[in-house]
Design a protein around this motif. Structure first.
Motif, PDB file in Angstrom:
ATOM      1  N   SER A 179       0.822  -1.209   0.000  1.00  0.00           N
ATOM      2  CA  SER A 179       0.000   0.000   0.000  1.00  0.00           C
ATOM      3  C   SER A 179       0.850   1.251   0.000  1.00  0.00           C
ATOM      4  CB  SER A 179      -0.881   0.019   1.237  1.00  0.00           C
ATOM      5  OG  SER A 179      -1.762  -1.058   1.171  1.00  0.00           O
ATOM      6  N   GLY A 180       0.359   2.245  -0.710  1.00  0.00           N
ATOM      7  CA  GLY A 180       1.014   3.542  -0.719  1.00  0.00           C
ATOM      8  C   GLY A 180       0.040   4.622  -0.310  1.00  0.00           C
ATOM      9  N   SER A 181       0.374   5.870  -0.657  1.00  0.00           N
ATOM     10  CA  SER A 181      -0.478   6.980  -0.228  1.00  0.00           C
ATOM     11  C   SER A 181      -1.735   7.124  -1.074  1.00  0.00           C
ATOM     12  CB  SER A 181       0.261   8.302  -0.310  1.00  0.00           C
ATOM     13  OG  SER A 181       1.571   8.137   0.055  1.00  0.00           O
ATOM     14  N   ASP A 184       3.307   9.440   5.757  1.00  0.00           N
ATOM     15  CA  ASP A 184       2.351   9.554   4.655  1.00  0.00           C
ATOM     16  C   ASP A 184       1.025   8.954   5.121  1.00  0.00           C
ATOM     17  OD1 ASP A 184       3.051   6.925   4.802  1.00  0.00           O
ATOM     18  OD2 ASP A 184       3.993   6.836   2.833  1.00  0.00           O
ATOM     19  N   ASP A 185       0.158   8.654   4.192  1.00  0.00           N
ATOM     20  CA  ASP A 185      -1.159   8.159   4.592  1.00  0.00           C
ATOM     21  C   ASP A 185      -1.186   6.641   4.638  1.00  0.00           C
ATOM     22  OD1 ASP A 185      -2.411  10.677   4.904  1.00  0.00           O
ATOM     23  OD2 ASP A 185      -2.246  10.903   2.735  1.00  0.00           O
ATOM     24  N   VAL A 186      -0.123   6.073   5.185  1.00  0.00           N
ATOM     25  CA  VAL A 186      -0.057   4.623   5.297  1.00  0.00           C
ATOM     26  C   VAL A 186      -0.188   4.238   6.773  1.00  0.00           C
ATOM     27  CG1 VAL A 186       1.484   2.628   5.034  1.00  0.00           C
ATOM     28  CG2 VAL A 186       1.309   4.319   3.203  1.00  0.00           C
ATOM     29  N   LEU A 187      -1.027   3.240   7.037  1.00  0.00           N
ATOM     30  CA  LEU A 187      -1.196   2.760   8.418  1.00  0.00           C
ATOM     31  C   LEU A 187      -0.486   1.432   8.590  1.00  0.00           C
ATOM     32  CD1 LEU A 187      -5.036   3.331   8.934  1.00  0.00           C
ATOM     33  CD2 LEU A 187      -3.145   4.910   9.358  1.00  0.00           C
ATOM     34  N   ASN A 188      -0.187   1.129   9.836  1.00  0.00           N
ATOM     35  CA  ASN A 188       0.442  -0.143  10.148  1.00  0.00           C
ATOM     36  C   ASN A 188      -0.402  -0.815  11.241  1.00  0.00           C
ATOM     37  OD1 ASN A 188       2.180  -2.210  10.900  1.00  0.00           O
ATOM     38  ND2 ASN A 188       3.976  -1.007  10.350  1.00  0.00           N
ATOM     39  N   VAL A 189      -1.237  -1.743  10.799  1.00  0.00           N
ATOM     40  CA  VAL A 189      -2.168  -2.385  11.724  1.00  0.00           C
ATOM     41  C   VAL A 189      -1.731  -3.830  11.892  1.00  0.00           C
ATOM     42  CG1 VAL A 189      -4.591  -2.955  12.155  1.00  0.00           C
ATOM     43  CG2 VAL A 189      -4.007  -0.891  10.865  1.00  0.00           C
ATOM     44  N   SER A 190      -1.335  -4.210  13.074  1.00  0.00           N
ATOM     45  CA  SER A 190      -0.800  -5.560  13.323  1.00  0.00           C
ATOM     46  C   SER A 190       0.355  -5.864  12.385  1.00  0.00           C
ATOM     47  CB  SER A 190      -1.874  -6.635  13.109  1.00  0.00           C
ATOM     48  OG  SER A 190      -2.924  -6.436  13.992  1.00  0.00           O
ATOM     49  N   GLY A 191       1.153  -4.854  12.062  1.00  0.00           N
ATOM     50  CA  GLY A 191       2.271  -5.090  11.144  1.00  0.00           C
ATOM     51  C   GLY A 191       1.825  -5.207   9.691  1.00  0.00           C
ATOM     52  N   HIS A 192       0.529  -5.080   9.427  1.00  0.00           N
ATOM     53  CA  HIS A 192       0.053  -5.099   8.044  1.00  0.00           C
ATOM     54  C   HIS A 192      -0.057  -3.671   7.547  1.00  0.00           C
ATOM     55  CE1 HIS A 192      -2.123  -9.087   9.112  1.00  0.00           C
ATOM     56  NE2 HIS A 192      -0.842  -9.268   8.875  1.00  0.00           N
ATOM     57  N   ARG A 193       0.496  -3.484   6.374  1.00  0.00           N
ATOM     58  CA  ARG A 193       0.565  -2.132   5.844  1.00  0.00           C
ATOM     59  C   ARG A 193      -0.681  -1.831   5.010  1.00  0.00           C
ATOM     60  NH1 ARG A 193       5.870  -0.473   2.460  1.00  0.00           N
ATOM     61  NH2 ARG A 193       4.930   1.152   1.194  1.00  0.00           N
ATOM     62  N   MET A 194      -1.301  -0.682   5.282  1.00  0.00           N
ATOM     63  CA  MET A 194      -2.559  -0.371   4.620  1.00  0.00           C
ATOM     64  C   MET A 194      -2.656   1.106   4.311  1.00  0.00           C
ATOM     65  SD  MET A 194      -4.989  -3.153   5.721  1.00  0.00           S
ATOM     66  CE  MET A 194      -4.490  -2.917   7.343  1.00  0.00           C
ATOM     67  N   GLY A 195      -3.144   1.455   3.132  1.00  0.00           N
ATOM     68  CA  GLY A 195      -3.281   2.861   2.781  1.00  0.00           C
ATOM     69  C   GLY A 195      -4.639   3.385   3.225  1.00  0.00           C
TER      70      GLY A 195
END
Ligand code: PRX
Length: 664
Positions: free
Chosen positions: A275-277, A533-544
Motif C-alpha cells: 500500500s502507498g499513499s 504519509d497516509d499509510v497505516l500499520n495495523v498488526s504489522g500489516h501495511r494499509m493505505g
C-alpha cells in the motif's frame, strides 16, 4: 508528505542499555562494535568494491558480473547487471554435494500439529518437479505467476519453482479479497495462478480456490491460462475443466530434475503489492541478484546464522518478511527453518512457546503485535505463559514490521529470551528487500524500542523537507542517501510513480522511506516514529488510508464521503478509524452499529478482512477547510479521544468536531 511534528515530543527517555555478553561477542561472525565499524569503514572507503566482494562471496554466478553499480539512469539503479545467476540454484543446488544436502531444510508444523520434515535434497527434487510442471504448461521465463497459497512447504515450492524457470512470482496474502486478487492479476498480467483448495487456520477450513474463482469471474483476466490447486484438505472444490488442475495432476510424470534457467541479475524475481499513499496498491519489483544477496547476507549479519541453528520467522509468505526470511534467505544460507501453518492462539496462546521447545528453535523472529497479544494472553492465563515451556534453545530474538514499545521489548527479553538473547529490532520495508537498520547480535549494545544503526553500506540519514541533515535528537524524515543492492527497482507498470514516490526532487535524489525517525543524542541510534504519509500499520500489516476510503465510498448506495485515519492501539499498534457521511440521515444507537457492521463487511469484501475499520463514526459532514480539504489532523485527534488544541480557524464547519467527538 509532512515532517513529523510529534517526533520530538514523543522521544522516549530510554536509558536502559543491553550490551551483548562477552561470550556472544566472541563467538559472533560480526564481533563487537569494532567488527561492525570495520565493515562500515570498508563500505565507505570502497563502496562498489565492498558490494562486489559480498556478491562474489555470497552468491553463485553462472556468468560473473563485471560492473557492480550502474547509476547512469538514476533512480533506476542497476546492480551486477551483466552477471547471470538463478535464485533457486542459489537456494538449493548450491547445497548439493555439501554436508547440507541431507540436512533438514524445513520443519513444517501444520495447524493441527502434524509435523513434516524435508531435506535440502528432497526440496530440490520437489521444486524441480514443480518447475517442470509449470514449463509443461507453457509458463516461461519472464511470465508472471500469481501465488495465493497457505503457509505450507508447497507455498515455498511454488515460489522456488517460479524462480527456477525465471518466471516472476507475485504472492498475494491469503487474507486479501477476490477483488484485490483480481486487481493484482490484471496489473501483473499473470499467466497462471497457484493456489490451494482451502487453508487451515485455527482449526477452521477457509476457502482459497473459491476466491480465485470469484476473482477470475470478474472478467478481464484473459492472460490466465492455468490454475493449479494444491489439495491441502480432503474437501472438494470447484474445478474448471481445461483451466484447473490439482498439483498432483500437474506433477504426474514430471521429472524431478530441472536445469535452473540463468537470468540476468536485474531480472525481476518477484513483484509484491503493497500500500502507498494513493488508492491503488503498488507492485514493488525486486531484482534477482541484489535481492538474493541481501537475503543471504542478512541471515549471516543480522541473525549471525550458524550451521546448527533452527531458524523460525513467523511471517506469512504473502508479505515481504515471508519472502526474504522464509522463502529465500534461510534456504540460501543453508539453514534449518520452521514453517508454521496456523495462528499463535490455536489451540492455545502458548503455541509459539511450545513450538520453540518442540523443535529446539534457536532464532525466533516475529512481530510486536504477536508479542503484545501473547503478553495479554499470558497475563490472563498462566498456563500459556512462556515460562511453561523450555525456551533454553533460543539464542537470538528478532522483531519486525512495526515499532516495538519498550514494555513489550522488556517482556520479550525477560520472558522469552531469558535475559540472555539479544533482540534484533529490524527496520525495513517491502521496498528495501531486507533489513536496513538493525542491531547486530554480537556487536550492538541494545536500547529497547530502537532499531539502532544502519547495516554497513546503508547510508541512512534523517533530513528535513529540503533534504538537509538534522542534528541528532531532532525528528525528521528517514532517507537512504545511496543505492543498495536489494532496493526496489521500480513499480511494476508505473515507473513515474516509482520516481515520484521514492525519489522526490526536493530530497536531492535520496530514497524516501516514508517514515519519520529520530536519532538519539548520545549514540546516534535510530528510532522510527511512524509513517509520515497516509499509510497505516495495523498488526504489522501495511494499509493505505486512501485504499480504505475508496472501498467505503464505492458503496455508492449508502456512503457519500469517508475519511480514514489511524489511532494508537495497545495490541495492534495502530487501529483503523473511519469517519463516514452517509447519503441518508446520520444514524445513531443500534442502527449506527448495524450500518457500521455492514460497512466493515463491505471493506472486507473490497480489500480483505485485515482492512476492516475498528471504529466507524458517522457525521453530518467532515471537518473541511474553506477550500474543501478534509483536515485529517483534526480527525486523528478525535480518533485518539484527544481535545482539539490545533488551530481550527480555517475550518468551514467547526461545529462538526463536537458531533464527531460524541459519536462512536
Ligand atoms: O513504518 C515502517 C514499519 O513498517 C513499514 C514497512 O511495512 P512493510 O513494507 O509492510 O514491511 C514490513 C516488514 C519489513 C515501515 O515503513 N516498520 C517495519 N519495521 C519496523 C517498522 N517500524 C518500526 N520499527 C521496525 N523495526
Amino acid at each position: 508528505m509532512s515532517a513529523p511534528t510529534s517526533a520530538i515530543e514523543s522521544v522516549l527517555v530510554e536509558n536502559r542499555v543491553f550490551p551483548p555478553s562477552d561470550a556472544i561477542v566472541k563467538a559472533a561472525r560480526v564481533s563487537g562494535m569494532a567488527g561492525y565499524e570495520a565493515l562500515c569503514a570498508e563500505a565507505e572507503k570502497d563502496f562498489e568494491g565492498f558490494w562486489a566482494r559480498q556478491a562474489q562471496g555470497n552468491l553463485q554466478w553462472t556468468k560473473p558480473f563485471t560492473r557492480t553499480l550502474d547509476e547512469s539512469n538514476a533512480p533506476f539503479f542497476q546492480w551486477f547487471a551483466d552477471g547471470e545467476l538463478n535464485a533457486s540454484a542459489n537456494c538449493l543446488d548450491r547445497h548439493i554435494g555439501t554436508a547440507t544436502e541431507n540436512k533438514t531444510a524445513i520443519i513444517f508444523e501444520a495447524d493441527d500439529g502434524t509435523v513434516t520434515k524435508i531435506t535440502y535434497k528432497e526440496l530440490l527434487a520437489r521444486v524441480s518437479q514443480f518447475a517442470n510442471a509449470l514449463k509443461a504448461h507453457g509458463v516461461a521465463k519472464g511470465d508472471r505467476v500469481l501465488i495465493y497459497m497457505p503457509m505450507t512447504i508447497e507455498g515455498v515450492i511454488a515460489m522456488q519453482a517460479c524462480a527456477r524457470i525465471g518466471a516472476t512470482h507475485s504472492v498475494v496474502f491469503g487474507g486479501f479479497s477476490a477483488k484485490a486478487v483480481h486487481e493484482r492479476i490484471i496489473d501483473a498480467g499473470a499467466v497462471a495462478v497457484l493456489t490451494a483448495n482451502y487453508q487451515m487456520r485455527g482449526g477452521k477450513e477457509l476457502p482459497l480456490k473459491a476466491i480465485i474463482d470469484e476473482a477470475l469471474a470478474m472478467g478481464g483476466c484473459d492472460t490466465i491460462r492455468n490454475v493449479f490447486v494444491y489439495q491441502r484438505t480432503a474437501t472438494a472444490c470447484n474445478m474448471v475443466a481445461g483451466r484447473d488442475k490439482t498439483f498432483a495432476e500437474a506433477l504426474a510424470g514430471q521429472s524431478t530434475e530441472c536445469a535452473p534457467v540463468a537470468v540476468g541479475a536485474e531480472h525481476p524475481l518477484f513483484i509484491l503489492y503493497t500500500s502507498g499513499s494513493t488508492g491503488k496498491p503498488k507492485g514493488v519489483q525486486h531484482s534477482t541478484g541484489g535481492y538474493l544477496l541481501w537475503a543471504k547476507m542478512t541471515m549471516d549479519w543480522t541473525f549471525d546464522l550458524r550451521s546448527d541453528d533452527v531458524f523460525w520467522c513467523t511471517a506469512d509468505i504473502g508479505w515481504i518478511t515471508g519472502h526474504t526470511y522464509v522463502a529465500y534467505g534461510p534456504l540460501a544460507a543453508g539453514a534449518t527453518q520452521i514453517i508454521f501453518e496456523g495462528i499463535p492462539t490455536f489451540p492455545n496462546a502458548g503455541r509459539f512457546w511450545q513450538m520453540i521447545e518442540r523443535h529446539k528453535c534457536t532464532i525466533f523472529y516475529t512481530a510486536p503485535t504477536a508479542i503484545r497479544s501473547l503478553i495479554k494472553a499470558a497475563e490472563a492465563d498462566e498456563t500459556v505463559h512462556p515460562a511453561r515451556s523450555d525456551l533454553s534453545s533460543l539464542r537470538i530474538l528478532g522483531s519486525v514490521g512495526e515499532p516495538i514499545n519498550p514494555e513489550a521489548w522488556m517482556w520479550y527479553h525477560k520472558n522469552v529470551g531469558g535475559e540472555r538473547c539479544p533482540i534484533v529490532d529490524t527496520f525495513w520495508q517491502t521496498e528495501t528487500g531486507g533489513h536496513v537498520i538493525t542491531p547486530l547480535p554480537g556487536a550492538t549494545p541494545l536500547v529497547p524500542g530502537s532499531c539502532t544503526l544502519p547495516l554497513p553500506g546503508i547510508t541512512a540519514a534523517i533530513v528535513d523537507e529540503m533534504g538537509n541533515d538534522v542534528p541528532n535528537g531532532a525528528g525528521g524524515i528517514l532517507v537512504i542517501k545511496r543505492p543498495w543492492p536489494s532496493m526496489i527497482r521500480t513499480i511494476w507498470n508505473d515507473p513515474e510513480r516509482f520516481k515520484k514516490s521514492y525519489f522526490p526532487e526536493e530530497l536531492k535524489g535520496y530514497y524516501l522511506a516514508g517514515d519519520g525517525a529520530v536519532r538519539s543524542a548520545d549514540r546516534g541510534y535510530f528510532r522510527i516514529t511512524g509513517r509520515i504519509d497516509d499509510v497505516l500499520n495495523v498488526s504489522g500489516h501495511r494499509m493505505g488510508t486512501m485504499e480504505i476510503e475508496s472501498a467505503l465510498v464505492s458503496k455508492t448506495d449508502l456512503v457519500a464521503e469517508a475519511a480514514v485515519v489511524g489511532r494508537p492501539d495497545d495490541v495492534t499498534g495502530e487501529a483503523i478509524c473511519a469517519f463516514v457521511v452517509l447519503k441518508r440521515s446520520r444514524p445513531t444507537g443500534e442502527e449506527a452499529k448495524q450500518i457500521a457492521n455492514e460497512l466493515r463487511n463491505w471493506v472486507a469484501k473490497e480489500i480483505g478482512p485485515i482492512a476492516k475499520p475498528k471504529d466507524i463514526r458517522f457525521g453530518d459532514n467532515l471537518p473541511k477547510t474553506r477550500s474543501g480539504k478534509i483536515m485529517r489532523r483534526l480527525l486523528r485527534s478525535i480518533a485518539k479521544g484527544e481535545a482539539i488544541t490545533q488551530d481550527t480557524s480555517t475550518l468551514e464547519n467547526p461545529a462538526i468536531l463536537d458531533q464527531l467527538a460524541q459519536t462512536n
